[in-house]
Motif scaffolding. Structure first.
Motif: not given
Length: 287
Positions: A182-183, A189-190, A207-209
């Motif tokens: 999901l954006i 941003a991360d 979770r982390p990107l």
């Protein structure tokens, strides 16, 4: 033991479709009957591949063969993903009907793969079938952000808007919508966001990107597979979401740390079954 009929693509090299979904489900203790919609040399985001789609009538004949030996009633769920031709979508509908005729309790999880600007190639006509037909026969759908927008014909920029869109899909048939990615314009941003929605619940988790030079393929296929497996194993929606996020994070993290492009599913297999990190889901309320 639970049995899943997984109708997806197969790649000889790498991990996408059934090549990303079958092993993780088996590693978690769920048996899988793979039915491949295509056999490709590799996934399409390499920009070049060889192979072909399986004829839709052949897909049905294979399942008729399973039924002929009297074991189709043991199927607890059907999972569909990448389809190689519009006729295959019609074949999936027929196969779901065949399974539910002998086991009315069987679930149908539809991963509505519709292609992406990043290079996932889907034949014309498949999207229309996924949008107009699949919601009515699905028990659950697992779109990503773009696919959820296509399912509902609306632009989505926030978690709240995504929940409303999921409920719009749920009104057409599914009991659960899992948004695999999901954006949200309000998120960091991360952060990589996921959302699971039912008629009266909504759970949001992050979770982390990881900053890959190019994002690995097959993450969505892995996500749908883990979520279905945990559902069959008795998890609540929240529990299934949390396990899925942690398991997929472990695979993606292992892949990033190894400097690989293809998912390190085998290397992270213990984490798929028993994740050591956790990412709690938050209850969301939308009026």
């Amino acid at each position: 033991m639970n049995n899943v009929l997984s109708i997806q693509s197969h790649v000889v090299f790498g991990h996408a479709g059934n090549s990303a979904a079958v092993f993780p489900m088996r590693r978690m203790g769920v048996n899988v009957w793979p039915l491949n919609t295509v056999q490709f040399s590799n996934h399409t985001q390499y920009g070049r591949w060889t192979g072909s789609a399986v004829d839709a009538s052949e897909l049905i004949r294979v399942i008729e063969g399973v039924g002929a030996i009297g074991v189709l009633s043991r199927c607890n769920a059907v999972l569909s993903g990448y389809l190689g031709a519009p006729e295959q979508a019609a074949a999936v509908v027929e196969i779901v009907r065949m399974v539910k005729a002998v086991n009315p309790k069987a679930l149908y999880f539809c991963d509505p793969v519709m292609g992406a600007a990043s290079g996932c190639i889907v034949e014309p006509g498949i999207q229309e079938y996924l949008v107009t037909t699949m919601p009515e026969i699905s028990d659950a759908m697992t779109p990503n952000h773009i696919e959820l927008q296509k399912l509902t014909g609306r632009t989505i920029e926030t978690v709240e808007e995504a929940i409303e869109a999921c409920r719009e899909v749920i009104a057409r048939g599914p009991k659960i919508v899992l948004v695999k990615h999901l954006i949200d314009r309000n998120s960091r941003a991360d952060a990589f966001n996921m959302l699971a929605v039912t008629e009266n619940q909504a759970w949001f988790a992050q979770r982390p990107l990881y900053p890959f030079a190019r994002q690995p393929v097959g993450v969505g296929d892995l996500t749908s597979a883990v979520f279905l497996a945990r559902t069959l194993l008795g998890d609540s929606v929240r529990e299934a979401l949390e396990h899925t996020l942690a398991a997929v994070n472990a695979v993606v993290k292992t892949t990033y740390e190894a400097g690989r492009y293809e998912l390190e599913i085998v290397a992270a297999q213990d984490e798929i079954a028993h994740p050591t990190e956790s990412f709690p889901a938050l209850a969301m309320h939308v009026e």
